[in-house]
Design a protein around this motif. Structure first.
Motif, PDB file in Angstrom:
ATOM      1  N   GLU A   1      33.608 -46.577   9.626  1.00  0.00           N
ATOM      2  CA  GLU A   1      34.775 -47.643   9.254  1.00  0.00           C
ATOM      3  C   GLU A   1      35.886 -47.871  10.146  1.00  0.00           C
ATOM      4  O   GLU A   1      36.447 -46.786  10.589  1.00  0.00           O
ATOM      5  N   PHE A   2      36.197 -48.966  10.598  1.00  0.00           N
ATOM      6  CA  PHE A   2      37.152 -49.185  11.548  1.00  0.00           C
ATOM      7  C   PHE A   2      37.661 -50.654  11.387  1.00  0.00           C
ATOM      8  O   PHE A   2      36.891 -51.686  10.691  1.00  0.00           O
ATOM      9  N   THR A   3      38.884 -50.885  11.947  1.00  0.00           N
ATOM     10  CA  THR A   3      39.385 -52.467  11.951  1.00  0.00           C
ATOM     11  C   THR A   3      39.498 -53.088  13.382  1.00  0.00           C
ATOM     12  O   THR A   3      39.465 -52.010  14.548  1.00  0.00           O
ATOM     13  N   THR A   4      39.322 -54.154  13.454  1.00  0.00           N
ATOM     14  CA  THR A   4      39.136 -54.897  14.671  1.00  0.00           C
ATOM     15  C   THR A   4      39.649 -56.336  14.475  1.00  0.00           C
ATOM     16  O   THR A   4      39.576 -56.992  13.501  1.00  0.00           O
ATOM     17  N   ASN A   5      40.468 -56.894  15.521  1.00  0.00           N
ATOM     18  CA  ASN A   5      40.849 -58.308  15.532  1.00  0.00           C
ATOM     19  C   ASN A   5      39.629 -58.941  16.155  1.00  0.00           C
ATOM     20  O   ASN A   5      39.475 -58.931  17.426  1.00  0.00           O
ATOM     21  N   THR A   6      39.065 -60.134  15.640  1.00  0.00           N
ATOM     22  CA  THR A   6      38.342 -61.142  16.426  1.00  0.00           C
ATOM     23  C   THR A   6      38.307 -62.412  15.676  1.00  0.00           C
ATOM     24  O   THR A   6      39.098 -62.815  14.595  1.00  0.00           O
ATOM     25  N   THR A   7      37.602 -63.440  16.306  1.00  0.00           N
ATOM     26  CA  THR A   7      37.397 -64.715  15.796  1.00  0.00           C
ATOM     27  C   THR A   7      36.464 -64.579  14.619  1.00  0.00           C
ATOM     28  O   THR A   7      35.625 -63.941  14.293  1.00  0.00           O
ATOM     29  N   LEU A   8      36.501 -65.792  13.641  1.00  0.00           N
ATOM     30  CA  LEU A   8      35.590 -65.887  12.382  1.00  0.00           C
ATOM     31  C   LEU A   8      33.960 -66.089  13.135  1.00  0.00           C
ATOM     32  O   LEU A   8      33.193 -65.276  12.570  1.00  0.00           O
ATOM     33  N   ALA A   9      33.963 -66.794  14.231  1.00  0.00           N
ATOM     34  CA  ALA A   9      32.511 -66.745  14.690  1.00  0.00           C
ATOM     35  C   ALA A   9      31.888 -65.471  15.185  1.00  0.00           C
ATOM     36  O   ALA A   9      30.757 -65.141  14.995  1.00  0.00           O
ATOM     37  N   SER A  10      32.852 -64.522  15.895  1.00  0.00           N
ATOM     38  CA  SER A  10      32.299 -63.354  16.304  1.00  0.00           C
ATOM     39  C   SER A  10      32.174 -62.376  15.103  1.00  0.00           C
ATOM     40  O   SER A  10      31.066 -61.537  14.906  1.00  0.00           O
ATOM     41  N   ALA A  11      33.000 -62.581  13.989  1.00  0.00           N
ATOM     42  CA  ALA A  11      32.741 -61.862  12.805  1.00  0.00           C
ATOM     43  C   ALA A  11      31.528 -62.032  12.475  1.00  0.00           C
ATOM     44  O   ALA A  11      30.760 -61.132  11.827  1.00  0.00           O
ATOM     45  N   ASN A  12      30.973 -63.357  12.299  1.00  0.00           N
ATOM     46  CA  ASN A  12      29.669 -63.891  11.664  1.00  0.00           C
ATOM     47  C   ASN A  12      28.547 -63.260  12.625  1.00  0.00           C
ATOM     48  O   ASN A  12      27.704 -62.678  11.784  1.00  0.00           O
TER      49      ASN A  12
ATOM     50  N   HIS B  58      39.549 -70.708  17.528  1.00  0.00           N
ATOM     51  CA  HIS B  58      39.371 -69.526  18.088  1.00  0.00           C
ATOM     52  C   HIS B  58      40.358 -68.588  17.881  1.00  0.00           C
ATOM     53  O   HIS B  58      40.666 -67.622  18.711  1.00  0.00           O
ATOM     54  N   GLY B  59      41.032 -68.781  16.691  1.00  0.00           N
ATOM     55  CA  GLY B  59      42.067 -67.888  16.327  1.00  0.00           C
ATOM     56  C   GLY B  59      41.534 -66.505  15.830  1.00  0.00           C
ATOM     57  O   GLY B  59      40.290 -66.421  15.431  1.00  0.00           O
ATOM     58  N   GLU B  60      42.259 -65.446  15.753  1.00  0.00           N
ATOM     59  CA  GLU B  60      41.771 -64.204  15.650  1.00  0.00           C
ATOM     60  C   GLU B  60      42.263 -63.735  13.984  1.00  0.00           C
ATOM     61  O   GLU B  60      43.458 -64.000  13.844  1.00  0.00           O
ATOM     62  N   MET B  61      41.718 -62.689  13.573  1.00  0.00           N
ATOM     63  CA  MET B  61      42.584 -62.011  12.395  1.00  0.00           C
ATOM     64  C   MET B  61      42.168 -60.703  12.225  1.00  0.00           C
ATOM     65  O   MET B  61      40.817 -60.529  13.115  1.00  0.00           O
ATOM     66  N   SER B  62      42.274 -59.583  11.542  1.00  0.00           N
ATOM     67  CA  SER B  62      41.778 -58.346  11.334  1.00  0.00           C
ATOM     68  C   SER B  62      40.650 -58.449  10.377  1.00  0.00           C
ATOM     69  O   SER B  62      40.816 -59.049   9.206  1.00  0.00           O
ATOM     70  N   TYR B  63      39.658 -57.531  10.750  1.00  0.00           N
ATOM     71  CA  TYR B  63      38.558 -57.357   9.911  1.00  0.00           C
ATOM     72  C   TYR B  63      38.171 -56.020   9.734  1.00  0.00           C
ATOM     73  O   TYR B  63      38.565 -55.152  10.554  1.00  0.00           O
ATOM     74  N   LEU B  64      37.870 -55.800   8.641  1.00  0.00           N
ATOM     75  CA  LEU B  64      37.390 -54.285   8.270  1.00  0.00           C
ATOM     76  C   LEU B  64      35.803 -54.057   8.554  1.00  0.00           C
ATOM     77  O   LEU B  64      35.051 -54.872   7.738  1.00  0.00           O
TER      78      LEU B  64
END
Length: 489
Positions: free
Chosen positions: A314-325, A280-286
């Motif tokens: 184009e924007f950046t957001t912090n979210t989880t890997l599951a949410s990014a997928n 459930h950890g987050e990181m920044s995604y483009l």
């Protein structure tokens, strides 16, 4: 100096008082100064059963037992008032010697015996106010002991652990798992951390600071544990506080004593093996889209953050890997890629450790580590008894721990390192250290910025969420019911 003062106040003076009081009771004075045997003597002189001695050996419970035994003991010398009991328990280094040398203080008998209670029933009779006062004092003492030795409540104040832990999550933190750290600043206002409620004044007195000591625990700190600890940066800040009065932080332990840790493209690597990434950890995604607005309901469901109004294509957001997928599956989304800083590229606006502390250098040019939050190390986490060779590459990494946490005077003279005034080409650590990181990897101030966490800063292990409140939600939806009583992994 503080240690000498603590020994005089907490050991020598109370033992002088016990020596004299034992003599008043017809016992040899030396019985009052032998550790443990003097407790057995107090039990006998108070009239309590001998099996109370077993209770004194149980960590946590022994403090309550000793408070009760001390009250019984001084009752046996005619000290019946509530004030006498408070003074005898809180200030034994003053009042035990005072009563011991007082000619009018005499041993009256075993205060816990029926005969004593009958003989002095008028003096022992409690008013309604006294009953309430005793109950309140006992409740405060019991709650303080529970908070100090067993379990303490804690609230998540920032987003550094999202989405594993959310702002507004209320946790219980176990002191038992790693062993309770005994108070290092013992004179403090109950239930306050470092500042009094409502008024901006200290809630403790730092005239007495005790050495670090931890009771035996169920286990050591393990990699992957979510740990509460005192903020290490307070050690050398202008707002200096004693260790146990520094701000509480919560992070996940990534490196334990002796580990070699690195971060490679945002993946933590321990001793050459990839560490388990918190699910459930987050990181920044483009994020690149076709320019259409992102549905606010989708933003909430996927726990996307930092998306400004009219963000564009184009924007950046912090979210989880599951949410990014999940986000990649929407037709208006063209790509979602991790926003990772490449290896060998420093962020001049966001220096990491040890570049952030240029004082620890032995050459005119500080070594160029070229580390960043996503590509960091390798770095060895110090272990108690480990000897590190000190040179231009290692001293910048370990100099701060040697000086600030281990209490040495460190100087750099030309290319030479002086520790406590003596030239040193190596150093052996006295404490164990840990490397802590937030699960929200691009929104966390952690060991990547301020280095190692020494063992004496460890508070406890986060166990479970007992309440979770979303301040941004409407009144009826403020409580996050699905998070209540979730075990913290």
């Amino acid at each position: 100096m503080n240690i000498i003062l603590a020994i005089i106040l907490l050991v020598i003076l109370p033992y002088v008082g016990l020596w004299k009081l034992f003599e008043k009771a017809g016992r040899p004075g030396w019985e009052g100064v032998i550790p443990l045997y003097n407790i057995y003597g107090m039990i006998k002189l108070s009239g309590r059963p001998a099996w109370w001695f077993v209770l004194v050996l149980i960590p946590g419970l022994n403090i309550l037992v000793m408070i009760g035994l001390t009250v019984d003991f001084i009752k046996s010398f005619g000290k019946f008032s509530l004030l006498d009991h408070i003074l005898g328990v809180a200030l034994p280094f003053i009042f035990l010697p005072k009563w011991g040398f007082d000619k009018d203080t005499k041993y009256l008998g075993q205060s816990a015996s029926p005969e004593f209670r009958e003989k002095y029933k008028i003096a022992l009779k409690k008013t309604a106010a006294r009953e309430w006062a005793d109950a309140i004092i006992f409740a405060v003492i019991a709650a303080t002991l529970i908070r100090t030795l067993f379990i303490e409540a804690y609230v998540i104040p920032s987003a550094s652990m999202e989405s594993s832990l959310l702002i507004g999550d209320y946790l219980f933190v176990s002191k038992v798992n790693y062993g309770a750290r005994l108070p290092m600043t013992p004179v403090a206002f109950p239930f306050a951390h470092h500042t009094m409620p409502l008024i901006p004044v200290k809630a403790y007195w730092d005239g007495i600071e005790l050495p670090y000591y931890r009771l035996p625990g169920l286990s050591d700190v393990k990699k992957g544990d979510v740990v509460v600890f005192n903020y290490p940066m307070d050690a050398d800040s202008p707002l200096y506080r004693p260790v146990d009065k520094r701000e509480n932080y919560i992070k996940r332990c990534q490196g334990t004593p002796g580990d070699t840790l690195s971060v490679v493209n945002a993946q933590v690597v321990i001793n050459g093996k990839p560490a388990i990434t918190p699910p459930h950890g987050e990181m920044s995604y483009l994020v690149r889209s076709d320019g259409s607005e992102i549905n606010p309901q989708l933003v909430n469901e996927l726990h996307l953050s930092d998306i400004p109004q009219g963000a564009g294509a184009e924007f950046t957001t912090n979210t989880t890997l599951a949410s990014a997928n999940t986000l990649r599956g929407y037709s208006n989304i063209k790509s979602v890629t991790p926003n990772i800083t490449p290896a060998g590229m420093r962020d001049p606006l966001n220096d990491v450790y040890p570049v952030k502390f240029p004082a620890y250098k032995i050459t005119p040019k500080f070594p160029d580590y070229k580390w960043n939050v996503d590509n960091y190390g390798p770095i060895i986490v110090p272990k108690k008894g480990w000897t590190v060779k000190l040179d231009s590459l290692t001293f910048p990494v370990y100099g701060r721990a040697i000086e600030i946490y281990e209490g040495n005077k460190v100087q750099v003279s030309g290319n030479e390192i002086l520790i406590n005034g003596k030239k040193a080409d190596s150093y052996t650590f006295k404490l164990n250290y840990y490397f802590m990181m937030g699960d929200n990897r691009h929104n966390s101030e952690d060991s990547r910025f301020w280095g190692f966490v020494p063992e004496d800063h460890i508070v406890g292990k986060a166990l479970f969420i007992w309440m979770s409140i979303d301040d941004s939600a409407s009144f009826l939806n403020k409580i996050r019911w699905s998070r209540l009583f979730n075990i913290i992994h």
